[in-house]
Design a protein around this motif. Structure first.
Motif, mmCIF file in Angstrom:
data_model
loop_
_atom_site.group_PDB
_atom_site.id
_atom_site.type_symbol
_atom_site.label_atom_id
_atom_site.label_comp_id
_atom_site.label_asym_id
_atom_site.label_seq_id
_atom_site.Cartn_x
_atom_site.Cartn_y
_atom_site.Cartn_z
ATOM 1 N N THR A 57 0.827 -1.203 0.000
ATOM 2 C CA THR A 57 0.000 0.000 0.000
ATOM 3 C C THR A 57 0.863 1.254 0.000
ATOM 4 O O THR A 57 1.893 1.319 0.671
ATOM 5 N N ILE A 58 0.415 2.253 -0.755
ATOM 6 C CA ILE A 58 1.011 3.589 -0.753
ATOM 7 C C ILE A 58 -0.129 4.544 -0.391
ATOM 8 O O ILE A 58 -1.155 4.565 -1.064
ATOM 9 N N ALA A 59 0.026 5.292 0.689
ATOM 10 C CA ALA A 59 -1.044 6.187 1.149
ATOM 11 C C ALA A 59 -0.557 7.635 1.151
ATOM 12 O O ALA A 59 0.592 7.910 1.494
ATOM 13 N N LEU A 60 -1.444 8.529 0.783
ATOM 14 C CA LEU A 60 -1.167 9.965 0.769
ATOM 15 C C LEU A 60 -2.188 10.662 1.652
ATOM 16 O O LEU A 60 -3.384 10.360 1.604
ATOM 17 N N ARG A 61 -1.714 11.587 2.475
ATOM 18 C CA ARG A 61 -2.607 12.373 3.332
ATOM 19 C C ARG A 61 -2.083 13.806 3.360
ATOM 20 O O ARG A 61 -0.905 14.030 3.661
ATOM 21 N N ILE A 62 -2.945 14.747 3.019
ATOM 22 C CA ILE A 62 -2.577 16.158 3.043
ATOM 23 C C ILE A 62 -3.461 16.847 4.075
ATOM 24 O O ILE A 62 -4.689 16.782 3.980
ATOM 25 N N GLU A 63 -2.826 17.465 5.049
ATOM 26 C CA GLU A 63 -3.558 18.190 6.089
ATOM 27 C C GLU A 63 -3.364 19.683 5.898
ATOM 28 O O GLU A 63 -2.264 20.138 5.599
ATOM 29 N N ARG A 64 -4.447 20.413 6.093
ATOM 30 C CA ARG A 64 -4.431 21.874 5.992
ATOM 31 C C ARG A 64 -5.115 22.421 7.241
ATOM 32 O O ARG A 64 -6.264 22.089 7.516
ATOM 33 N N ASP A 65 -4.381 23.221 8.003
ATOM 34 C CA ASP A 65 -4.916 23.805 9.234
ATOM 35 C C ASP A 65 -5.489 22.738 10.164
ATOM 36 O O ASP A 65 -6.536 22.930 10.786
ATOM 37 N N ALA A 110 -7.281 17.619 4.050
ATOM 38 C CA ALA A 110 -7.671 18.320 2.820
ATOM 39 C C ALA A 110 -7.767 17.352 1.646
ATOM 40 O O ALA A 110 -8.533 17.573 0.709
ATOM 41 N N CYS A 111 -6.993 16.272 1.690
ATOM 42 C CA CYS A 111 -6.981 15.286 0.613
ATOM 43 C C CYS A 111 -6.384 13.997 1.178
ATOM 44 O O CYS A 111 -5.435 14.046 1.961
ATOM 45 N N GLU A 112 -6.951 12.882 0.766
ATOM 46 C CA GLU A 112 -6.459 11.601 1.259
ATOM 47 C C GLU A 112 -6.762 10.527 0.229
ATOM 48 O O GLU A 112 -7.796 10.572 -0.443
ATOM 49 N N GLY A 113 -5.852 9.581 0.081
ATOM 50 C CA GLY A 113 -6.077 8.483 -0.840
ATOM 51 C C GLY A 113 -5.015 7.423 -0.679
ATOM 52 O O GLY A 113 -4.013 7.626 0.003
ATOM 53 N N SER A 114 -5.258 6.276 -1.304
ATOM 54 C CA SER A 114 -4.262 5.210 -1.261
ATOM 55 C C SER A 114 -4.340 4.407 -2.546
ATOM 56 O O SER A 114 -5.326 4.458 -3.286
ATOM 57 N N THR A 115 -3.291 3.663 -2.787
ATOM 58 C CA THR A 115 -3.192 2.805 -3.955
ATOM 59 C C THR A 115 -2.292 1.640 -3.569
ATOM 60 O O THR A 115 -1.840 1.548 -2.434
ATOM 61 N N THR A 116 -2.035 0.745 -4.490
ATOM 62 C CA THR A 116 -1.063 -0.327 -4.265
ATOM 63 C C THR A 116 -0.065 -0.313 -5.413
ATOM 64 O O THR A 116 -0.320 0.266 -6.468
ATOM 65 N N ARG A 117 1.041 -0.973 -5.185
ATOM 66 C CA ARG A 117 2.049 -1.055 -6.238
ATOM 67 C C ARG A 117 1.502 -1.787 -7.458
ATOM 68 O O ARG A 117 1.880 -1.510 -8.591
#
Length: 101
Positions: A21-29, A33-40
């Motif tokens: 799994t590869i996960a992305l999380r962007i936090e603002r204040d 603000a944005c979140e998602g995941s994928t796999t290789r």
């Protein structure tokens, strides 16, 4: 401010398993603000195919790094803002956290 790598580099003779799994999380204040995941496995091309293409016409020194991005694309109307915290997690490696300047 670009091409961050870490929190560690994992050197193995074989790529991580496709189900990694590869996960992305962007936090603002303090809010997500944005979140998602994928796999290789969802990469369009395998690491071997990408490396073959990279070395097809050019040689590279030992230790060079092939960067693919996360494969997670925020909505078209999303833009990073100063102060945003971007975290990318790959369980076998850890979490890379950077703040947008």
């Amino acid at each position: 401010g670009a091409c961050a790598r870490g929190p560690a580099l994992l050197g193995t003779p074989e790529p991580l398993p496709p189900e990694t799994t590869i996960a992305l999380r962007i936090e603002r204040d303090g809010d997500v603000a944005c979140e998602g995941s994928t796999t290789r496995a969802q990469l369009r091309r395998t690491p071997a195919e990408l490396a073959e293409y990279l070395f097809r016409e050019t040689s590279h020194p030992a230790g060079c790094v092939l960067l693919t991005g996360t494969g997670i694309v925020p909505p078209d109307d999303f833009t990073l803002a100063p102060g945003d915290q971007v975290a990318i997690t790959i369980p076998a490696i850890g979490t890379l956290v950077n703040r947008v300047a």
